[in-house]
Design an enzyme around this catalytic site. Structure first.
Site, PDB file in Angstrom:
ATOM      1  CB  SER A   1     -12.680  -4.359  -2.941  1.00 19.08           C
ATOM      2  OG  SER A   1     -11.427  -4.199  -2.326  1.00 19.08           O
ATOM      3  N   GLY A   2     -11.295  -7.361  -3.097  1.00 19.81           N
ATOM      4  CA  GLY A   2     -10.553  -8.453  -3.729  1.00 19.81           C
ATOM      5  C   GLY A   2      -9.611  -8.085  -4.857  1.00 19.81           C
ATOM      6  N   GLY A   3      -9.347  -6.803  -5.057  1.00 20.54           N
ATOM      7  CA  GLY A   3      -8.489  -6.407  -6.162  1.00 20.54           C
ATOM      8  C   GLY A   3      -9.277  -5.829  -7.333  1.00 20.54           C
TER       9      GLY A   3
ATOM     10  CD  GLU B   1     -11.927 -11.558   4.324  1.00 27.68           C
ATOM     11  OE1 GLU B   1     -11.196 -11.381   5.313  1.00 27.68           O
ATOM     12  OE2 GLU B   1     -11.832 -10.891   3.283  1.00 27.68           O
TER      13      GLU B   1
ATOM     14  CE  LYS C   1     -13.645  -8.269   4.072  1.00 30.61           C
ATOM     15  NZ  LYS C   1     -12.946  -7.136   4.706  1.00 30.61           N
TER      16      LYS C   1
ATOM     17  NE  ARG D   1      -6.744  -5.826  -2.345  1.00 28.03           N
ATOM     18  CZ  ARG D   1      -6.662  -7.052  -2.852  1.00 28.03           C
ATOM     19  NH1 ARG D   1      -5.777  -7.311  -3.787  1.00 28.03           N
ATOM     20  NH2 ARG D   1      -7.466  -8.001  -2.441  1.00 28.03           N
TER      21      ARG D   1
ATOM     22  NE  ARG E   1      -3.751  -2.395   0.722  1.00 28.06           N
ATOM     23  CZ  ARG E   1      -3.509  -3.638   0.285  1.00 28.06           C
ATOM     24  NH1 ARG E   1      -2.521  -3.868  -0.552  1.00 28.06           N
ATOM     25  NH2 ARG E   1      -4.285  -4.636   0.664  1.00 28.06           N
TER      26      ARG E   1
HETATM   27  P1  13P Z   1      -9.843  -6.051  -0.121  1.00 29.55           P
HETATM   28  O1  13P Z   1     -11.086  -5.181  -0.129  1.00 29.55           O
HETATM   29  O2  13P Z   1      -8.614  -5.315  -0.566  1.00 29.55           O
HETATM   30  O3  13P Z   1     -10.055  -7.351  -0.797  1.00 29.55           O
HETATM   31  O4  13P Z   1      -9.553  -6.399   1.393  1.00 29.55           O
HETATM   32  C1  13P Z   1     -10.586  -6.810   2.204  1.00 29.55           C
HETATM   33  C2  13P Z   1     -10.072  -7.686   3.247  1.00 29.55           C
HETATM   34  O5  13P Z   1     -10.314  -7.464   4.398  1.00 29.55           O
HETATM   35  C3  13P Z   1      -9.269  -8.862   2.859  1.00 29.55           C
HETATM   36  O6  13P Z   1      -9.093  -9.697   3.945  1.00 29.55           O
END
Ligand code: 13P
Length: 336
Positions: free
Chosen positions: A260-262, A177, A219, A291, A34
């Protein structure tokens, strides 16, 4: 008073209409990726400055209901000496904590991983509660191609169930998650198949171990084609995601939030909006982005004092757009 009344109140505080979570829980190692966007080295001072800029953003509490911290941040203080957890709590934002210790390979299962962190978790949860955390997060990860084995899905589900039960016993709301990774060339159908199986099994095992789903938040990844595949349209993402949730997730689940996962920041907003436009669902649904919230503000900040206000405006703007998307009221033409 019902046994988990306090936990239900925390879930209500997190799952407010028009608000999402900010996942600011990068490990000290991951923070390097980041801070690279802000052209800064990964030092403790820069990690603190970055988190402080985010968490002192004016009006953040209008769109953010909870912040997930990493261990070193929840123990850290902002420059005026206030612990970060107290700083957000004073703004009406619920402090949370990532408690897993990351992924390790499962022997005899190739590249598949299981999440560590159960050792001494009860003790750590007591400490985090004292530090102000009222919810926690535990992340497992699965690839679409190759598809995960039944054994490793089950192993992770059992770890998550044990984690969730320990959290609830400690007065902390668990976020469970099981991330299905966006990386790869897979189709949306392949993502749907893996996500469905992972969520069905995870929810089933949570129930078998008597986790109170009303006091729990799931999540999950949105269901979409891999990053290297042609991009799925928001309508297709919404349709596949909501269909999968209906198959897999009991209606008692306290809330569902998306990572958001990228995905690109606007893509993540558009997809949340398309999901909300499908209408009222049995669960409260929102976002828990890292992200997609942080990357735009980091680029604008670029590590320079004179850019801090602009960076905060960008963060507040993205959080606002996601809040509107959560209500199905996002207007792309007003998104800069
Ligand atoms: P992202 O939104 O970047 O995928 O991160 C969320 C998250 O908490 C991943 O563990």
């Amino acid at each position: 008073m019902e046994k988990n009344e306090e936990l239900y109140r925390i879930v209500d505080a997190l799952m407010q209409e028009g608000k999402g979570l900010l996942a600011a829980d990068e490990s000290d190692g991951t923070a390097a990726k980041r801070l690279e966007l802000a052209k800064l080295p990964n030092t403790q001072e820069n990690r603190r400055a970055w988190r402080e800029i985010m968490l002192t953003t004016p009006n953040l509490e209008e769109f953010i209901s909870g912040v997930i911290f990493f261990d070193s941040t929840i123990r850290d203080t902002a420059s005026l000496g206030m612990p970060f957890a107290d700083l957000v709590a004073a703004r009406g934002i619920v402090p949370g904590i990532k408690v897993d210790k990351g992924l390790v390979l499962v022997e005899n299962f190739g590249e598949e991983t299981v999440t560590e962190g159960l050792d001494s978790l009860a003790t750590r949860l007591r400490e985090y509660h004292d530090l102000g955390a009222r919810f926690a997060k535990w992340r497992a990860a699965f690839t679409v191609t190759p598809a995960p084995s039944d054994e490793v899905i089950m192993l992770n589900a059992m770890m998550m169930a044990r984690y969730a039960a320990l959290c609830q016993a400690a007065g902390i709301v668990p976020i469970v998650e099981p991330e299905v990774l966006y990386d790869g060339e897979h189709t949306i159908e392949a993502a749907q198949e893996v996500t469905e199986k992972v969520l069905v099994w995870t929810c089933d095992v949570l129930e078998r171990y008597h986790v109170d789903l009303k006091a729990c938040i799931l999540k999950t990844s949105m269901v979409l084609a891999g990053k290297k595949h042609e991009r799925s349209s928001p309508a297709d993402v919404a349709d596949a995601t909501v269909r999968t949730l209906h198959i897999a997730v009991p209606h008692t689940m306290g809330g569902i939030v998306f990572l958001s996962g990228g995905q690109e920041a606007k893509q993540a907003t558009q997809n949340m909006h398309a999901i909300a436009k499908l209408g009222t669902q049995p669960w409260r649904i929102s976002t828990s982005y890292s992200r997609a919230l942080e990357e735009p503000m980091l680029k604008v900040w670029a590590g320079k004092e004179e850019n801090i206000e602009d960076a905060q405006n960008v963060l507040a703007h993205r959080a606002h757009m996601n809040g509107l998307a959560q209500k199905g009221m996002y207007d792309e033409s007003k998104d800069i």
